[in-house]
Design an enzyme around this catalytic site. Structure first.
Site, PDB file in Angstrom:
ATOM      1  N   SER A  21       0.809  -1.213   0.000  1.00  0.00           N
ATOM      2  CA  SER A  21       0.000   0.000   0.000  1.00  0.00           C
ATOM      3  C   SER A  21       0.842   1.262   0.000  1.00  0.00           C
ATOM      4  CB  SER A  21      -0.924   0.021   1.231  1.00  0.00           C
ATOM      5  OG  SER A  21      -1.822  -1.058   1.195  1.00  0.00           O
ATOM      6  N   ARG A  22       1.978   1.221   0.688  1.00  0.00           N
ATOM      7  CA  ARG A  22       2.823   2.412   0.781  1.00  0.00           C
ATOM      8  C   ARG A  22       4.224   1.994   1.212  1.00  0.00           C
ATOM      9  NH1 ARG A  22       0.925   5.472   6.389  1.00  0.00           N
ATOM     10  NH2 ARG A  22       1.214   3.693   7.786  1.00  0.00           N
ATOM     11  N   ASN A  95       6.709  -8.780   2.142  1.00  0.00           N
ATOM     12  CA  ASN A  95       7.066  -7.488   2.715  1.00  0.00           C
ATOM     13  C   ASN A  95       6.190  -7.079   3.893  1.00  0.00           C
ATOM     14  OD1 ASN A  95       8.103  -4.561   2.652  1.00  0.00           O
ATOM     15  ND2 ASN A  95       5.930  -4.315   2.189  1.00  0.00           N
ATOM     16  N   TYR A 165       8.819  -8.169  17.152  1.00  0.00           N
ATOM     17  CA  TYR A 165       9.215  -7.798  15.793  1.00  0.00           C
ATOM     18  C   TYR A 165      10.620  -8.315  15.495  1.00  0.00           C
ATOM     19  CZ  TYR A 165      10.322  -4.828  11.761  1.00  0.00           C
ATOM     20  OH  TYR A 165      10.684  -4.375  10.522  1.00  0.00           O
ATOM     21  N   LYS A 169      11.425 -11.321  12.757  1.00  0.00           N
ATOM     22  CA  LYS A 169      12.274 -11.037  11.596  1.00  0.00           C
ATOM     23  C   LYS A 169      13.474 -11.987  11.566  1.00  0.00           C
ATOM     24  CE  LYS A 169      10.045  -7.724   9.548  1.00  0.00           C
ATOM     25  NZ  LYS A 169       9.474  -7.901   8.196  1.00  0.00           N
TER      26      LYS A 169
END
Length: 260
Positions: A21-22, A95, A165, A169
């Site tokens: 989206s961005r 992503n 997070y 990752k």
């Protein structure tokens, strides 16, 4: 390698980019479209932003796809929709991610559990399940493919305010390396990019004032990364020439964190 597997083309491929989206996802989608690939722009909730990404892509054949990466059934349906809409998904870019603050000293146990569940569902289980579904289409279609995961410098450096997070990752990097070995006989290369701090809409406010100065000082270049720089790394790892980089984790952090 089985010579019955169709080799990956340099352009004109079908590319699925999650969280497009961005920010970094939008830049990745644009980079593929600019070189002549067809892109499936994925979003979960930011539909207006995703529509803008789609509208701005050069070329033809691009589509918008939606789906909650935390729901395995929706992930399976998402992979099928992208495969049908693009004709084939030759490249998957994992992503999409969430980053929920939950520093241990100030977070309740209930909030701690919620943060871990939500982060793991989107950042790890979602990419794992989507990689499975997309790779199965590649294998069944007897065609080469690429999977590129967007990891993070935080997997190595630590994320004290966002431990889930950092942990997910790191797990995503490990997943990519496991799949690189598993999928190589099928002509599918898998690699990861580990960006440092990148100037996106989500973190724009942090680059103001003293905090911004401290963040920029992390790199000897005296600045932060751009989404286009991350996209350039993804474009390379997804290229036919990068097959021998399968299993790699590429640091894109402006020498802000060096690991051994």
């Amino acid at each position: 390698m089985d010579h019955g597997i169709r080799e990956l083309a340099a352009t004109g491929r079908g590319v699925l980019v999650t969280g497009a989206s961005r920010g970094i996802g939008r830049a990745i989608a644009a980079a593929f479209a600019e070189q002549g690939d067809r892109v499936a722009v994925h979003c979960t909730v930011r539909h207006a932003d995703a529509e803008r990404t789609l509208a701005d892509l050069p070329g033809d054949g691009h589509v918008l796809v939606t789906g909650d990466l935390g729901d395995p059934a929706e992930v399976e349906a998402l992979a099928a929709r992208a495969e049908e809409a693009l004709g084939a998904v030759d490249v998957l870019v994992n992503n999409a991610a969430v980053m929920v603050a939950h520093p241990l000293p100030t977070t309740s146990y209930d909030a701690w559990q919620d943060a871990w569940r939500h982060t793991a569902a989107v950042n790890l289980f979602g990419p794992a399940h989507l990689s499975y579904c997309v790779a199965r289409h590649m294998i069944d279609g007897r065609r080469e493919g690429r999977i590129v995961n967007i990891g993070s410098r935080g997997a190595f450096r630590g994320e004290p305010d966002h431990p889930a997070y950092g942990a997910t990752k790191a797990a995503l990097h490990a997943l990519g390396q496991s799949l690189a070995v598993s999928l190589a006989p099928h002509g599918i290369a898998v690699a990861s990019v580990a960006p440092g701090f990148v100037a996106t809409e989500r973190v724009a406010g942090r680059l103001d004032g003293e905090e911004g100065e401290r963040i920029r000082a992390q790199s000897p270049f005296g600045r932060v990364g751009t989404p286009r720089e991350v996209a350039a790394a993804v474009l390379h790892l997804a290229s036919p020439a990068a097959r021998w980089s399968s299993g790699a984790v590429l640091d894109v952090n402006g020498a802000s964190y060096l690991r051994t």
